[in-house]
Write a protein that holds these residues in place. Structure first.
Motif, PDB file in Angstrom:
ATOM      1  N   LEU A 357       1.015  -1.243   0.018  1.00  0.00           N
ATOM      2  CA  LEU A 357      -0.146   0.023   0.194  1.00  0.00           C
ATOM      3  C   LEU A 357       0.893   1.096  -0.148  1.00  0.00           C
ATOM      4  O   LEU A 357       1.812   1.339   1.014  1.00  0.00           O
ATOM      5  CB  LEU A 357      -0.980  -0.064   1.338  1.00  0.00           C
ATOM      6  CG  LEU A 357      -1.824  -0.944   1.303  1.00  0.00           C
ATOM      7  CD1 LEU A 357      -2.508  -1.065   2.743  1.00  0.00           C
ATOM      8  CD2 LEU A 357      -3.069  -0.538   0.391  1.00  0.00           C
ATOM      9  N   ASN A 499      -7.059  -4.383   5.185  1.00  0.00           N
ATOM     10  CA  ASN A 499      -8.102  -3.517   5.078  1.00  0.00           C
ATOM     11  C   ASN A 499      -7.961  -2.457   6.289  1.00  0.00           C
ATOM     12  O   ASN A 499      -8.479  -1.368   6.167  1.00  0.00           O
ATOM     13  CB  ASN A 499      -9.586  -4.246   5.272  1.00  0.00           C
ATOM     14  CG  ASN A 499      -9.705  -5.071   4.366  1.00  0.00           C
ATOM     15  OD1 ASN A 499      -9.674  -4.879   3.138  1.00  0.00           O
ATOM     16  ND2 ASN A 499     -10.649  -6.211   4.382  1.00  0.00           N
ATOM     17  N   GLN A 502      -5.579   0.116   4.772  1.00  0.00           N
ATOM     18  CA  GLN A 502      -6.398   1.102   3.666  1.00  0.00           C
ATOM     19  C   GLN A 502      -7.213   2.118   4.413  1.00  0.00           C
ATOM     20  O   GLN A 502      -7.105   3.395   3.999  1.00  0.00           O
ATOM     21  CB  GLN A 502      -7.402   0.270   2.857  1.00  0.00           C
ATOM     22  CG  GLN A 502      -6.616  -0.527   1.702  1.00  0.00           C
ATOM     23  CD  GLN A 502      -7.498  -1.200   0.825  1.00  0.00           C
ATOM     24  OE1 GLN A 502      -8.623  -1.812   1.366  1.00  0.00           O
ATOM     25  NE2 GLN A 502      -7.361  -1.051  -0.428  1.00  0.00           N
ATOM     26  N   SER A 506      -6.658   6.320   4.168  1.00  0.00           N
ATOM     27  CA  SER A 506      -7.667   6.960   3.837  1.00  0.00           C
ATOM     28  C   SER A 506      -8.070   8.220   4.723  1.00  0.00           C
ATOM     29  O   SER A 506      -8.342   9.148   4.551  1.00  0.00           O
ATOM     30  CB  SER A 506      -8.978   6.091   3.379  1.00  0.00           C
ATOM     31  OG  SER A 506      -9.713   5.545   4.738  1.00  0.00           O
TER      32      SER A 506
END
Length: 509
Positions: A357, A499, A502, A506
């Protein structure tokens, strides 16, 4: 699926397992289980486990079970057939295979054991075989169990190698679903607990060995751990060995003790000293996005397999090339030629392995299942070589009630490579996660590493990413895509590291 009671008795006698048979009435066995809640009419119930209670047997009888298999008699249980054996786990494996009509005989089975690399090797192998068999390859791995082509025939694993009844049931499902090949991981616990007793493989791989799974509820010492690992070679028609493994001489001797020389294959990195090496491989390029390597057959039997050539992986890390080489050799032994293997392996994706990521204002995040000293060292050393001037932030925890020896290994590897360590929760089981973290911390060199203990794993991930800066490396190790935490006997839902990362990114950006 069914069993004849007399046939069960003969099978157990043949393997010197039966000590007594108390037959009240003869009947056809139409169900087998070790879970009293799943017992059915005319079923056979296995009394297994160190914490087994007579009340479980009573419940099985109430649900219709007519026969029980146990290492001890239960005289207060009336009206049931009793098969008393000296090892209920071995008996369960033998009778389970028989009940499901020996599905292993209808599958070409490639099995992997090793301290690290089993899952990656298994996924690579299945990826190649899927192309070769027109999607008729089953998979039993730490992450997934795949018994057919439909989405509902793929589900998450709870054990690397399941209990024997579950194993043979799923093999039968795979055969019934027209699967022709099976790739499976075989853990040391599978042999310690006799889950795969009597099972033989077409090809067996020994990838490597380092101390792991040593503790009160697992292997008593390294010698026992190695012994259990070696049993895979004893039960394989063809043995394939990584000549770069620690304790290679012992591994090679175990293979030679039961396998003809023509059925033993050795592979190693270019420049490895030694004789009888059949395949050598050399890394051409390894980046944070992919890696390229060359594989060459050296011996005549290796050349005949037609797998020599250049390969490219969509998975970062030169340490994954060893696993890819094993997969190519395994697929080659199943008949897959170079051109097909080269194309297929490039497109293999492995859940929870080196997933990346990117961030704008913080470090690059890597999610990986690395969960012991060997796999952590391979991962962190590679990232350090690729980012020699970067700070390294590592989020890691250790499992409870098993893998106790990993904790010292984590402390050692963090001291060697990490700048910042965030010790957190990872399947603590019935142990106190604070004490697990403190034990890891006791092995860390605090002059080299800044340590924080943050038991909430999501908060630990948030802290690591937030405190990193552009150019830094953030490693989320241990859980990969696991969607739960094992806490006090329950699988507690967890979003998985990818997850969580992420969501943190964000929110930050």
């Amino acid at each position: 699926m069914s069993l004849i009671l007399n046939g069960c008795i003969l099978l157990l006698k043949e393997h010197h397992l039966l000590t007594k048979a108390d037959i009240v009435f003869d009947n056809e066995i139409t169900n087998v289980t070790y879970d009293s809640r799943q017992a059915q009419k005319d079923g056979m119930f296995f009394c297994k486990g160190t914490h087994f209670k007579e009340e479980y047997l009573r419940q099985a009888q109430q649900n219709g079970a007519s026969t029980y298999v146990s290492q001890q008699e239960y005289p207060d249980i009336k009206g049931m057939n009793a098969l008393i054996v000296n090892d209920v786990q071995k008996a369960m494996a033998l009778l389970g295979a028989a009940f499901y009509d020996y599905p292993q005989n209808d599958l070409f089975i490639i099995a992997f054991t090793g301290t690290k690399g089993k899952t990656t090797s298994a996924y690579f192998t299945r990826g190649i075989l899927q192309a070769y068999t027109n999607k008729k390859t089953a998979l039993f791995s730490t992450i997934d169990r795949i018994v057919g082509p439909q989405p509902q025939q793929r589900f998450k694993s709870s054990l690397t190698t399941p209990e024997s009844l579950d194993l043979f049931k799923e093999m039968r499902q795979a055969v019934d679903n027209k699967m022709t090949h099976l790739v499976m991981e075989v853990s040391s616990q599978a042999y310690l607990r006799n889950r795969v007793y009597g099972l033989h493989y077409d090809v067996g791989f020994f990838l490597n060995i380092t101390p792991d799974h040593i503790g009160p509820n697992e292997h008593p010492n390294f010698a026992n751990y190695l012994h259990c690992k070696l049993q895979l070679l004893v039960n394989s028609k063809i043995c394939v060995l990584n000549a770069n493994s620690d304790h290679f001489d012992e591994i090679y001797q175990a293979a030679k003790a039961t396998t003809q020389p023509e059925n033993i294959y050795l592979f190693a990195r270019q420049g490895t000293p030694g004789q009888n090496i059949d395949f050598i491989y050399q890394s051409q390029q390894a980046t944070l996005a992919q890696s390229e390597f060359q594989l060459q057959g050296i011996s005549d039997k290796a050349k005949e397999m037609n797998v020599t050539g250049n390969y490219e992986l969509s998975l970062a890390g030169d340490f994954n090339e060893t696993n890819a080489v094993a997969a190519i050799i395994g697929a080659g032994l199943a008949g897959v030629p170079y051109q097909l293997a080269q194309t297929a392996i490039t497109n293999v994706h492995i859940p929870g392995r080196m997933e990346t990521l990117k961030t704008q204002h913080h470090g690059t995040v890597y999610v990986d299942y690395a969960h012991n000293y060997g796999s952590m060292k391979a991962l962190l050393s590679f990232l350090q070589r690729q980012n020699p001037h970067s700070k390294m932030f590592v989020v890691v925890g250790s499992t409870g009630n098993k893998g106790v020896s990993r904790r010292e290994g984590f402390g050692k590897v963090l001291s060697e490579y990490a700048d910042y360590a965030y010790l957190t929760t990872d399947d603590p089981g019935f142990e106190d996660p604070q004490k697990i973290a403190e034990e890891i911390d006791s092995y860390i060199n605090h002059k080299q590493v800044q340590v924080q203990i943050i038991l909430d794993r999501q908060r630990a991930i948030q802290a690591a990413i937030t405190q990193s800066h552009p150019g830094d490396v953030v490693v989320l190790a241990g859980k990969g895509e696991d969607a739960y935490q094992k806490i006090r006997g329950l699988d507690t839902p967890y979003p998985n590291d990818f997850n969580v990362a992420q969501k943190v990114i964000s929110q930050l950006e």
